[in-house]
Design a protein around this motif. Structure first.
Motif, PDB file in Angstrom:
ATOM      1  N   THR A  65       0.749  -1.148  -0.127  1.00 37.03           N
ATOM      2  CA  THR A  65       0.281   0.014  -0.019  1.00 37.03           C
ATOM      3  C   THR A  65       0.343   1.789  -0.113  1.00 37.03           C
ATOM      4  OG1 THR A  65      -1.869  -1.192   1.130  1.00 37.03           O
ATOM      5  CG2 THR A  65      -2.145   1.634   1.200  1.00 37.03           C
ATOM      6  N   ASP A  68       3.755   7.281   0.579  1.00 38.58           N
ATOM      7  CA  ASP A  68       3.974   8.828  -0.011  1.00 38.58           C
ATOM      8  C   ASP A  68       3.931   8.607  -1.015  1.00 38.58           C
ATOM      9  OD1 ASP A  68       3.944  11.006   0.573  1.00 38.58           O
ATOM     10  OD2 ASP A  68       6.397  10.993   1.095  1.00 38.58           O
ATOM     11  N   ILE A  69       3.946   9.741  -1.367  1.00 40.57           N
ATOM     12  CA  ILE A  69       4.983   9.833  -3.296  1.00 40.57           C
ATOM     13  C   ILE A  69       5.762  11.085  -3.312  1.00 40.57           C
ATOM     14  CG2 ILE A  69       3.941   9.985  -5.553  1.00 40.57           C
ATOM     15  CD1 ILE A  69       0.948   8.821  -4.173  1.00 40.57           C
ATOM     16  N   GLY A 107       0.672   9.441 -11.722  1.00 40.05           N
ATOM     17  CA  GLY A 107      -1.114   8.767 -11.062  1.00 40.05           C
ATOM     18  C   GLY A 107      -1.134   7.871 -10.133  1.00 40.05           C
ATOM     19  N   PHE A 108       0.069   7.592  -9.099  1.00 38.14           N
ATOM     20  CA  PHE A 108      -0.679   6.766  -8.656  1.00 38.14           C
ATOM     21  C   PHE A 108      -0.960   7.867  -7.002  1.00 38.14           C
ATOM     22  CE2 PHE A 108       3.603   4.721  -9.584  1.00 38.14           C
ATOM     23  CZ  PHE A 108       3.161   4.215 -10.246  1.00 38.14           C
ATOM     24  N   SER A 109      -1.878   7.263  -6.376  1.00 40.13           N
ATOM     25  CA  SER A 109      -2.622   7.640  -5.439  1.00 40.13           C
ATOM     26  C   SER A 109      -2.164   6.898  -3.638  1.00 40.13           C
ATOM     27  CB  SER A 109      -4.200   7.500  -5.044  1.00 40.13           C
ATOM     28  OG  SER A 109      -4.497   8.280  -6.099  1.00 40.13           O
ATOM     29  N   LYS A 110      -2.196   7.746  -2.890  1.00 38.80           N
ATOM     30  CA  LYS A 110      -1.799   7.076  -1.792  1.00 38.80           C
ATOM     31  C   LYS A 110      -2.856   6.205  -0.911  1.00 38.80           C
ATOM     32  CE  LYS A 110       1.075  11.215   0.269  1.00 38.80           C
ATOM     33  NZ  LYS A 110       0.612  12.690   1.027  1.00 38.80           N
ATOM     34  N   GLN A 112      -3.208   3.950  -1.896  1.00 35.62           N
ATOM     35  CA  GLN A 112      -3.413   2.820  -3.253  1.00 35.62           C
ATOM     36  C   GLN A 112      -2.680   1.468  -2.958  1.00 35.62           C
ATOM     37  OE1 GLN A 112      -2.339   4.263  -6.966  1.00 35.62           O
ATOM     38  NE2 GLN A 112      -1.989   2.104  -8.077  1.00 35.62           N
TER      39      GLN A 112
END
Length: 135
Positions: A65, A68-69, A107-110, A112
Protein backbone atom coordinates in the motif's frame (compact mmCIF):
# COMPACT_ATOMS: atom_id res chain seq x y z
CA UNK A 1 37.97 24.98 6.49
CA UNK A 2 38.03 24.28 2.77
CA UNK A 3 40.01 21.03 3.22
CA UNK A 4 37.51 19.77 5.80
CA UNK A 5 34.71 19.95 3.21
CA UNK A 6 36.58 18.00 0.53
CA UNK A 7 35.95 14.48 1.94
CA UNK A 8 32.24 15.28 2.29
CA UNK A 9 32.05 16.56 -1.29
CA UNK A 10 33.81 13.45 -2.63
CA UNK A 11 31.49 11.18 -0.63
CA UNK A 12 28.41 13.02 -1.87
CA UNK A 13 29.61 12.77 -5.46
CA UNK A 14 30.17 9.01 -5.02
CA UNK A 15 26.62 8.54 -3.69
CA UNK A 16 25.11 10.54 -6.56
CA UNK A 17 27.03 8.52 -9.17
CA UNK A 18 26.15 5.21 -7.47
CA UNK A 19 22.45 6.13 -7.37
CA UNK A 20 22.47 6.99 -11.06
CA UNK A 21 23.98 3.67 -12.18
CA UNK A 22 21.24 1.24 -13.16
CA UNK A 23 21.03 -1.76 -15.47
CA UNK A 24 18.75 -1.47 -18.50
CA UNK A 25 15.07 -1.92 -17.80
CA UNK A 26 14.91 -4.71 -20.40
CA UNK A 27 16.80 -7.02 -18.02
CA UNK A 28 13.84 -7.42 -15.62
CA UNK A 29 13.05 -11.12 -15.27
CA UNK A 30 9.55 -12.55 -15.27
CA UNK A 31 10.43 -14.82 -12.32
CA UNK A 32 11.03 -12.11 -9.72
CA UNK A 33 10.66 -13.02 -6.03
CA UNK A 34 7.13 -12.10 -4.92
CA UNK A 35 7.14 -10.33 -1.55
CA UNK A 36 4.80 -8.05 0.41
CA UNK A 37 6.36 -4.70 1.35
CA UNK A 38 5.49 -5.40 5.01
CA UNK A 39 7.31 -8.75 4.89
CA UNK A 40 10.36 -7.15 3.27
CA UNK A 41 10.40 -4.57 6.07
CA UNK A 42 10.02 -7.23 8.78
CA UNK A 43 12.97 -9.24 7.46
CA UNK A 44 15.25 -6.16 7.39
CA UNK A 45 13.95 -5.00 10.77
CA UNK A 46 14.86 -8.37 12.31
CA UNK A 47 18.23 -8.87 10.59
CA UNK A 48 19.70 -6.62 7.88
CA UNK A 49 22.33 -9.22 6.89
CA UNK A 50 19.62 -11.84 6.32
CA UNK A 51 17.61 -9.28 4.34
CA UNK A 52 20.57 -8.56 2.08
CA UNK A 53 21.20 -12.27 1.51
CA UNK A 54 17.58 -12.84 0.56
CA UNK A 55 16.84 -9.73 -1.49
CA UNK A 56 19.83 -7.52 -2.34
CA UNK A 57 20.74 -7.63 -6.03
CA UNK A 58 17.67 -9.73 -6.85
CA UNK A 59 14.56 -8.83 -8.81
CA UNK A 60 11.53 -8.48 -6.58
CA UNK A 61 7.82 -8.29 -7.33
CA UNK A 62 6.74 -6.10 -4.41
CA UNK A 63 3.11 -5.71 -3.39
CA UNK A 64 1.96 -3.12 -0.88
CA UNK A 65 0.00 0.00 0.00
CA UNK A 66 1.41 3.38 -1.04
CA UNK A 67 2.33 5.48 1.97
CA UNK A 68 3.95 8.47 0.27
CA UNK A 69 4.79 9.74 -3.22
CA UNK A 70 7.59 12.16 -4.04
CA UNK A 71 10.96 12.89 -5.63
CA UNK A 72 14.43 12.47 -4.14
CA UNK A 73 17.25 15.04 -4.24
CA UNK A 74 18.11 13.96 -7.79
CA UNK A 75 14.49 14.53 -8.92
CA UNK A 76 13.88 10.76 -9.19
CA UNK A 77 10.22 9.84 -8.60
CA UNK A 78 9.54 7.33 -5.83
CA UNK A 79 6.85 5.78 -3.69
CA UNK A 80 7.18 4.49 -0.16
CA UNK A 81 5.10 1.61 1.12
CA UNK A 82 3.18 1.33 4.37
CA UNK A 83 4.98 -1.19 6.61
CA UNK A 84 2.28 -1.56 9.31
CA UNK A 85 4.60 -0.28 12.05
CA UNK A 86 3.75 3.10 13.59
CA UNK A 87 7.21 3.27 15.22
CA UNK A 88 9.09 2.41 12.01
CA UNK A 89 12.35 4.33 11.61
CA UNK A 90 12.60 3.30 7.96
CA UNK A 91 10.32 2.08 5.19
CA UNK A 92 10.45 0.47 1.75
CA UNK A 93 11.17 2.97 -1.05
CA UNK A 94 10.64 2.16 -4.75
CA UNK A 95 12.61 4.38 -7.16
CA UNK A 96 11.43 4.87 -10.74
CA UNK A 97 13.15 6.30 -13.82
CA UNK A 98 13.20 10.10 -13.90
CA UNK A 99 12.01 10.78 -17.44
CA UNK A 100 10.14 7.63 -18.41
CA UNK A 101 8.10 6.97 -15.28
CA UNK A 102 7.29 10.43 -13.95
CA UNK A 103 3.81 10.46 -15.55
CA UNK A 104 3.17 6.95 -14.26
CA UNK A 105 4.07 7.88 -10.68
CA UNK A 106 2.03 11.10 -10.97
CA UNK A 107 -1.04 8.88 -11.36
CA UNK A 108 -0.49 6.97 -8.09
CA UNK A 109 -2.43 7.80 -4.91
CA UNK A 110 -1.65 7.41 -1.21
CA UNK A 111 -3.45 4.35 0.12
CA UNK A 112 -3.48 2.69 -3.32
CA UNK A 113 -2.60 -1.00 -3.52
CA UNK A 114 0.40 -1.22 -5.84
CA UNK A 115 2.54 -3.92 -7.46
CA UNK A 116 6.00 -3.11 -8.80
CA UNK A 117 8.95 -5.10 -10.12
CA UNK A 118 12.26 -3.71 -8.86
CA UNK A 119 15.85 -4.67 -8.10
CA UNK A 120 16.53 -4.92 -4.36
CA UNK A 121 19.42 -2.70 -3.32
CA UNK A 122 19.60 -3.32 0.42
CA UNK A 123 19.10 -0.88 3.27
CA UNK A 124 20.84 2.47 3.38
CA UNK A 125 18.60 4.73 5.43
CA UNK A 126 15.54 2.96 4.08
CA UNK A 127 15.07 -0.27 2.12
CA UNK A 128 15.87 0.72 -1.46
CA UNK A 129 14.25 -0.76 -4.56
CA UNK A 130 15.71 0.46 -7.87
CA UNK A 131 14.72 0.33 -11.54
CA UNK A 132 11.06 -0.09 -10.64
CA UNK A 133 8.29 -0.61 -13.18
CA UNK A 134 4.79 -1.97 -13.29
CA UNK A 135 4.68 -5.77 -13.76
Amino acid sequence: MRNAQAPFAVSLLFVIVAIGCSPPVAQRPSNAIIVEATSLYQVYQANEVDGDQRYKGKWLHVVGTVRDIGKDILDTPFVTFDVDDEKALFTVQALFTRNQDENLVAGFSKGQRLEVVCRGDGKLVTIILRDCAMP
